[in-house]
Design a protein around this motif. Structure first.
Motif, PDB file in Angstrom:
ATOM      1  N   ASN A   3       0.937  -1.096   0.024  1.00  0.00           N
ATOM      2  CA  ASN A   3       0.133  -0.108  -0.025  1.00  0.00           C
ATOM      3  C   ASN A   3       0.835   1.337  -0.021  1.00  0.00           C
ATOM      4  O   ASN A   3       1.972   1.395   0.534  1.00  0.00           O
ATOM      5  CB  ASN A   3      -1.046  -0.127   1.300  1.00  0.00           C
ATOM      6  N   ARG A   4       0.467   2.364  -0.531  1.00  0.00           N
ATOM      7  CA  ARG A   4       1.017   3.704  -0.608  1.00  0.00           C
ATOM      8  C   ARG A   4      -0.031   4.540  -0.041  1.00  0.00           C
ATOM      9  O   ARG A   4      -1.158   4.651  -0.196  1.00  0.00           O
ATOM     10  CB  ARG A   4       1.082   3.970  -2.172  1.00  0.00           C
ATOM     11  N   TYR A   5       0.264   5.417   0.657  1.00  0.00           N
ATOM     12  CA  TYR A   5      -0.385   6.506   1.528  1.00  0.00           C
ATOM     13  C   TYR A   5      -0.042   8.048   1.165  1.00  0.00           C
ATOM     14  O   TYR A   5       0.829   8.231   0.498  1.00  0.00           O
ATOM     15  CB  TYR A   5      -0.154   6.327   3.015  1.00  0.00           C
ATOM     16  N   THR A   6      -0.921   8.844   1.277  1.00  0.00           N
ATOM     17  CA  THR A   6      -0.721  10.001   0.769  1.00  0.00           C
ATOM     18  C   THR A   6      -0.656  11.112   1.991  1.00  0.00           C
ATOM     19  O   THR A   6      -1.001  10.880   2.924  1.00  0.00           O
ATOM     20  CB  THR A   6      -2.047  10.477  -0.240  1.00  0.00           C
ATOM     21  N   GLU A   7      -0.869  12.424   1.612  1.00  0.00           N
ATOM     22  CA  GLU A   7      -0.774  13.527   2.239  1.00  0.00           C
ATOM     23  C   GLU A   7      -1.974  13.416   2.989  1.00  0.00           C
ATOM     24  O   GLU A   7      -2.294  13.788   4.383  1.00  0.00           O
ATOM     25  CB  GLU A   7      -0.632  14.808   1.597  1.00  0.00           C
ATOM     26  N   LYS A   8      -3.121  13.148   2.572  1.00  0.00           N
ATOM     27  CA  LYS A   8      -4.346  13.033   3.149  1.00  0.00           C
ATOM     28  C   LYS A   8      -4.474  12.008   4.217  1.00  0.00           C
ATOM     29  O   LYS A   8      -4.864  12.443   5.576  1.00  0.00           O
ATOM     30  CB  LYS A   8      -5.406  12.767   2.199  1.00  0.00           C
ATOM     31  N   HIS A   9      -3.987  10.907   4.158  1.00  0.00           N
ATOM     32  CA  HIS A   9      -3.632   9.892   5.062  1.00  0.00           C
ATOM     33  C   HIS A   9      -2.850  10.475   6.324  1.00  0.00           C
ATOM     34  O   HIS A   9      -3.266  10.370   7.422  1.00  0.00           O
ATOM     35  CB  HIS A   9      -3.210   8.646   4.655  1.00  0.00           C
ATOM     36  N   PHE A  10      -1.710  11.003   6.094  1.00  0.00           N
ATOM     37  CA  PHE A  10      -0.955  11.432   7.062  1.00  0.00           C
ATOM     38  C   PHE A  10      -1.742  12.605   8.081  1.00  0.00           C
ATOM     39  O   PHE A  10      -1.514  12.488   8.908  1.00  0.00           O
ATOM     40  CB  PHE A  10       0.427  11.979   6.598  1.00  0.00           C
ATOM     41  N   GLU A  27       3.640  19.402  -0.559  1.00  0.00           N
ATOM     42  CA  GLU A  27       3.390  18.417  -1.623  1.00  0.00           C
ATOM     43  C   GLU A  27       4.547  17.483  -1.594  1.00  0.00           C
ATOM     44  O   GLU A  27       4.146  16.041  -1.819  1.00  0.00           O
ATOM     45  CB  GLU A  27       3.204  18.907  -3.077  1.00  0.00           C
ATOM     46  N   ARG A  28       5.626  17.637  -1.004  1.00  0.00           N
ATOM     47  CA  ARG A  28       6.744  16.577  -1.092  1.00  0.00           C
ATOM     48  C   ARG A  28       6.676  15.734   0.117  1.00  0.00           C
ATOM     49  O   ARG A  28       7.203  14.677   0.126  1.00  0.00           O
ATOM     50  CB  ARG A  28       8.097  17.428  -1.291  1.00  0.00           C
ATOM     51  N   GLY A  29       6.321  16.166   1.343  1.00  0.00           N
ATOM     52  CA  GLY A  29       6.197  15.678   2.531  1.00  0.00           C
ATOM     53  C   GLY A  29       6.150  16.169   3.726  1.00  0.00           C
ATOM     54  O   GLY A  29       5.636  17.378   3.781  1.00  0.00           O
ATOM     55  N   VAL A  30       6.530  15.779   5.007  1.00  0.00           N
ATOM     56  CA  VAL A  30       6.323  16.260   6.291  1.00  0.00           C
ATOM     57  C   VAL A  30       7.731  16.698   6.493  1.00  0.00           C
ATOM     58  O   VAL A  30       8.765  16.160   6.419  1.00  0.00           O
ATOM     59  CB  VAL A  30       6.197  15.181   7.393  1.00  0.00           C
ATOM     60  N   PHE A  72       5.843  11.985   0.627  1.00  0.00           N
ATOM     61  CA  PHE A  72       4.538  11.504  -0.015  1.00  0.00           C
ATOM     62  C   PHE A  72       4.834  11.201  -1.558  1.00  0.00           C
ATOM     63  O   PHE A  72       5.512  11.807  -2.141  1.00  0.00           O
ATOM     64  CB  PHE A  72       3.747  12.845  -0.003  1.00  0.00           C
ATOM     65  N   PRO A  73       4.310  10.214  -2.039  1.00  0.00           N
ATOM     66  CA  PRO A  73       3.433   9.122  -1.024  1.00  0.00           C
ATOM     67  C   PRO A  73       4.547   8.317  -0.081  1.00  0.00           C
ATOM     68  O   PRO A  73       5.736   8.313  -0.356  1.00  0.00           O
ATOM     69  CB  PRO A  73       2.823   8.102  -1.991  1.00  0.00           C
ATOM     70  N   PHE A  74       3.898   7.527   0.856  1.00  0.00           N
ATOM     71  CA  PHE A  74       4.827   6.650   1.700  1.00  0.00           C
ATOM     72  C   PHE A  74       4.211   5.628   1.968  1.00  0.00           C
ATOM     73  O   PHE A  74       3.013   5.285   1.415  1.00  0.00           O
ATOM     74  CB  PHE A  74       4.813   7.390   3.068  1.00  0.00           C
ATOM     75  N   ASN A  75       5.052   4.489   2.475  1.00  0.00           N
ATOM     76  CA  ASN A  75       4.467   3.258   2.600  1.00  0.00           C
ATOM     77  C   ASN A  75       4.693   3.114   4.251  1.00  0.00           C
ATOM     78  O   ASN A  75       5.076   3.835   5.036  1.00  0.00           O
ATOM     79  CB  ASN A  75       5.143   2.083   1.858  1.00  0.00           C
ATOM     80  N   ALA A  76       4.212   1.697   4.899  1.00  0.00           N
ATOM     81  CA  ALA A  76       4.280   1.666   6.222  1.00  0.00           C
ATOM     82  C   ALA A  76       5.624   1.469   7.054  1.00  0.00           C
ATOM     83  O   ALA A  76       5.865   1.899   7.849  1.00  0.00           O
ATOM     84  CB  ALA A  76       3.518   0.213   6.456  1.00  0.00           C
ATOM     85  N   ARG A  77       6.600   1.142   6.123  1.00  0.00           N
ATOM     86  CA  ARG A  77       7.934   1.367   6.520  1.00  0.00           C
ATOM     87  C   ARG A  77       8.588   2.336   6.848  1.00  0.00           C
ATOM     88  O   ARG A  77       9.287   2.835   7.649  1.00  0.00           O
ATOM     89  CB  ARG A  77       8.977   0.092   5.945  1.00  0.00           C
ATOM     90  N   GLU A  78       8.204   3.389   5.693  1.00  0.00           N
ATOM     91  CA  GLU A  78       8.655   4.730   5.987  1.00  0.00           C
ATOM     92  C   GLU A  78       7.963   5.391   6.963  1.00  0.00           C
ATOM     93  O   GLU A  78       8.537   6.155   7.635  1.00  0.00           O
ATOM     94  CB  GLU A  78       8.333   5.532   4.399  1.00  0.00           C
ATOM     95  N   LEU A  79       6.611   5.122   7.297  1.00  0.00           N
ATOM     96  CA  LEU A  79       5.924   5.889   8.309  1.00  0.00           C
ATOM     97  C   LEU A  79       6.527   5.057   9.718  1.00  0.00           C
ATOM     98  O   LEU A  79       6.544   5.964  10.659  1.00  0.00           O
ATOM     99  CB  LEU A  79       4.461   5.411   8.235  1.00  0.00           C
ATOM    100  N   ALA A  80       6.833   3.975   9.733  1.00  0.00           N
ATOM    101  CA  ALA A  80       7.432   3.513  10.992  1.00  0.00           C
ATOM    102  C   ALA A  80       8.869   4.194  11.300  1.00  0.00           C
ATOM    103  O   ALA A  80       9.114   4.410  12.293  1.00  0.00           O
ATOM    104  CB  ALA A  80       7.579   2.019  11.037  1.00  0.00           C
ATOM    105  N   ALA A  81       9.489   4.217  10.306  1.00  0.00           N
ATOM    106  CA  ALA A  81      10.713   5.061  10.536  1.00  0.00           C
ATOM    107  C   ALA A  81      10.705   6.501  11.031  1.00  0.00           C
ATOM    108  O   ALA A  81      11.372   7.031  11.822  1.00  0.00           O
ATOM    109  CB  ALA A  81      11.650   4.829   9.113  1.00  0.00           C
ATOM    110  N   PHE A  82       9.665   6.990  10.254  1.00  0.00           N
ATOM    111  CA  PHE A  82       9.168   8.450  10.770  1.00  0.00           C
ATOM    112  C   PHE A  82       8.761   8.511  12.092  1.00  0.00           C
ATOM    113  O   PHE A  82       9.317   9.467  12.912  1.00  0.00           O
ATOM    114  CB  PHE A  82       8.262   8.844   9.703  1.00  0.00           C
ATOM    115  N   LEU A  83       8.318   7.434  12.690  1.00  0.00           N
ATOM    116  CA  LEU A  83       7.858   7.522  13.943  1.00  0.00           C
ATOM    117  C   LEU A  83       8.830   7.181  15.006  1.00  0.00           C
ATOM    118  O   LEU A  83       8.521   7.100  16.355  1.00  0.00           O
ATOM    119  CB  LEU A  83       6.441   6.486  14.121  1.00  0.00           C
ATOM    120  N   LEU A  84       9.962   6.852  14.775  1.00  0.00           N
ATOM    121  CA  LEU A  84      10.847   6.499  15.725  1.00  0.00           C
ATOM    122  C   LEU A  84      11.574   7.572  16.567  1.00  0.00           C
ATOM    123  O   LEU A  84      11.832   6.904  18.033  1.00  0.00           O
ATOM    124  CB  LEU A  84      12.185   5.613  14.994  1.00  0.00           C
ATOM    125  N   ALA A  85      11.592   8.670  16.323  1.00  0.00           N
ATOM    126  CA  ALA A  85      12.351   9.617  17.237  1.00  0.00           C
ATOM    127  C   ALA A  85      11.771  11.029  17.157  1.00  0.00           C
ATOM    128  O   ALA A  85      10.865  11.384  16.223  1.00  0.00           O
ATOM    129  CB  ALA A  85      13.735   9.498  16.938  1.00  0.00           C
TER     130      ALA A  85
END
Length: 256
Positions: A3-10, A27-30, A72-85
């Motif tokens: 799955n790929r997720y978007t700005e809306k999902h974030f 539009e590029r990300g967070v 953006f877009p991102f997948n679950a592993r990229e989200l997990a890495a983002f959430l680490l610190a």
């Protein structure tokens, strides 16, 4: 295809957390919203953390300042890495414990039909898998750098929107880091420092240097006892791997 997720999902993930003050979203990300402050350098740099810092520690060439905390877009592993610190970890805290989250009460803050729920569930699962793969003993504390590398090196070719030092963002660059790649600078330096009759002798010398300055290795335990273990990758570096790498090591040592 994952799955790929978007700005809306974030935005749907972030909204219940009340942490907008830490992030800029385009539009590029967070991106980090907190400005760098020389008087409070440690504190502000923590709030400006992003997974790219861990990648750069492992010799992935990129421009951290031009790399989003989450693309953006991102997948679950990229989200997990983002959430680490950093402040990103506060987002994770809003959804429960890593060991069994996200909890249902927290997920209920997101619309029931939104894929943002799936993104969070997959990210928490990816965290648990990465932690298990990068720690050697039960109860070991997570190694953020090793976990980021583990999470992002597994991405398929359509993943990882990073800006390299050679040019603009390349959203389809694949990042894979093997034990050989990670340890190569140390292997070449050590090989040049002495003479070894065989790869087996060289391997034993590397084991003898475990714990000395610059060594990326630990001694493996459990079923891999007697082997070298790359601590920051959470992987065994076997004698066979070294034997296969010897032509490259000799060539680099000769040229260097």
């Amino acid at each position: 295809m994952e799955n790929r997720y978007t700005e809306k999902h974030f935005r749907e993930i972030l909204e219940p957390c009340g942490l907008d003050r830490y992030f800029i979203i385009d539009e590029r990300g967070v991106w980090p919203k907190v400005e760098r402050d020389l008087i409070m350098l440690i504190e502000t740099e923590l709030l400006r953390w992003r997974p790219a810092r861990s990648l750069k520690k492992n010799d992935v060439l990129l421009d951290i300042a031009d790399t989003p905390m989450l693309p953006f877009p991102f997948n679950a592993r990229e989200l997990a890495a983002f959430l680490l610190a950093g402040p990103c970890a506060l987002v994770a805290d809003s959804y429960g414990e890593w060991s069994d989250g996200p909890d249902q009460d927290s997920l209920n803050q997101i619309a029931p039909d939104s894929m943002a729920r799936t993104a969070l569930s997959q990210a928490f699962a990816a965290y648990r898998e990465a932690k298990a793969a990068t720690t050697t003993e039960p109860g070991d504390q997570p190694n953020t750098d090793a976990m980021v590398l583990h999470l992002l090196k597994l991405a398929p070719e359509e993943n990882i929107a990073i800006a390299t030092i050679d040019g603009p963002a390349k959203p389809r660059r694949e990042i894979r880091m093997t034990c050989k790649d990670f340890a190569m600078p140390y292997l070449v330096t050590t090989f040049k420092s002495s003479q070894f009759a065989s790869a087996k002798d060289f391997y034993q010398a590397l084991k003898n240097k475990v714990g000395t300055d610059g060594s990326p290795f630990d001694l493996a335990t459990g079923p891999n006892r007697g082997s070298l273990f790359v601590r920051d990758l959470g992987k065994v570096f076997a004698l066979k791997t070294l034997e296969n790498a010897m032509p490259e090591i000799r060539n680099r040592a000769r040229l260097g």
